[in-house]
Motif scaffolding. Sequence first.
Motif, short mmCIF file in Angstrom:
data_model
loop_
_atom_site.label_atom_id
_atom_site.label_comp_id
_atom_site.label_asym_id
_atom_site.label_seq_id
_atom_site.Cartn_x
_atom_site.Cartn_y
_atom_site.Cartn_z
N HIS A 1 -2.08 4.07 -2.97
CA HIS A 1 -0.74 4.60 -3.20
C HIS A 1 -0.24 4.21 -4.59
CE1 HIS A 1 -0.61 5.54 1.10
NE2 HIS A 1 0.39 6.33 0.80
N ALA B 1 -2.28 11.87 1.64
CA ALA B 1 -2.21 10.60 2.37
C ALA B 1 -1.85 10.83 3.84
CB ALA B 1 -1.19 9.66 1.71
N GLY C 1 4.11 4.78 3.14
CA GLY C 1 2.66 4.86 3.10
C GLY C 1 1.92 3.99 4.09
N TRP D 1 4.64 3.00 -0.73
CA TRP D 1 3.75 2.51 0.33
C TRP D 1 4.53 1.64 1.32
CZ3 TRP D 1 2.21 -2.57 1.46
CH2 TRP D 1 1.24 -2.68 2.44
N GLY E 1 4.61 3.40 -6.72
CA GLY E 1 3.64 3.66 -5.65
C GLY E 1 3.66 2.57 -4.59
#
Length: 160
Positions: free
Chosen positions: A98, A87, A148, A144, A140
């Motif tokens: 993500h 990423a 992310g 993020w 995830g």
Amino acid sequence: MGMATAKYVMKRVLMMLAGYLVAVLVGLVAVAAIYAALSSLPNAPAYFDIMGVSPIAVLVVPPLGMFVYFLTIVVTGLQTLIFALIAEFFSLRNALMHMVFGAAAAAGGFFLIWPVPSEDMDPERWADIGIIAAAGLVAGLIYWLIAGREAGFRRPFSQF
């Protein structure tokens, strides 16, 4: 690499680490919440009740909680690092991506603890995999939100 770039990369690495550590914690809470919710369904397997209540034990016995947290980091760390570096190198900032990475990392960690048997798996095992992957989706998303959204070791031109 200039000093400003090195400083920026170090900031990104620290954001990745912070995002991961918080995401693991939230992911573990999500596992407990999902099991607790599912245990209230009719015909739920009896061990769902145990999985829903066990987080209380983890809170009451802090060393147990730290062990579960550390074990989760051990079994998800490598695949998460690989996903995070991908990423960062490709500046991938998509939330859904993500979340899928989180689900894959969580399922991968689950398989490290409990490998797939050669014979047919029972339906409860599939349910466990789905629950762990769903918690990974949540983790995830948390990653993020923390790290992310701004993924990318290369700084945008506006920051130079």
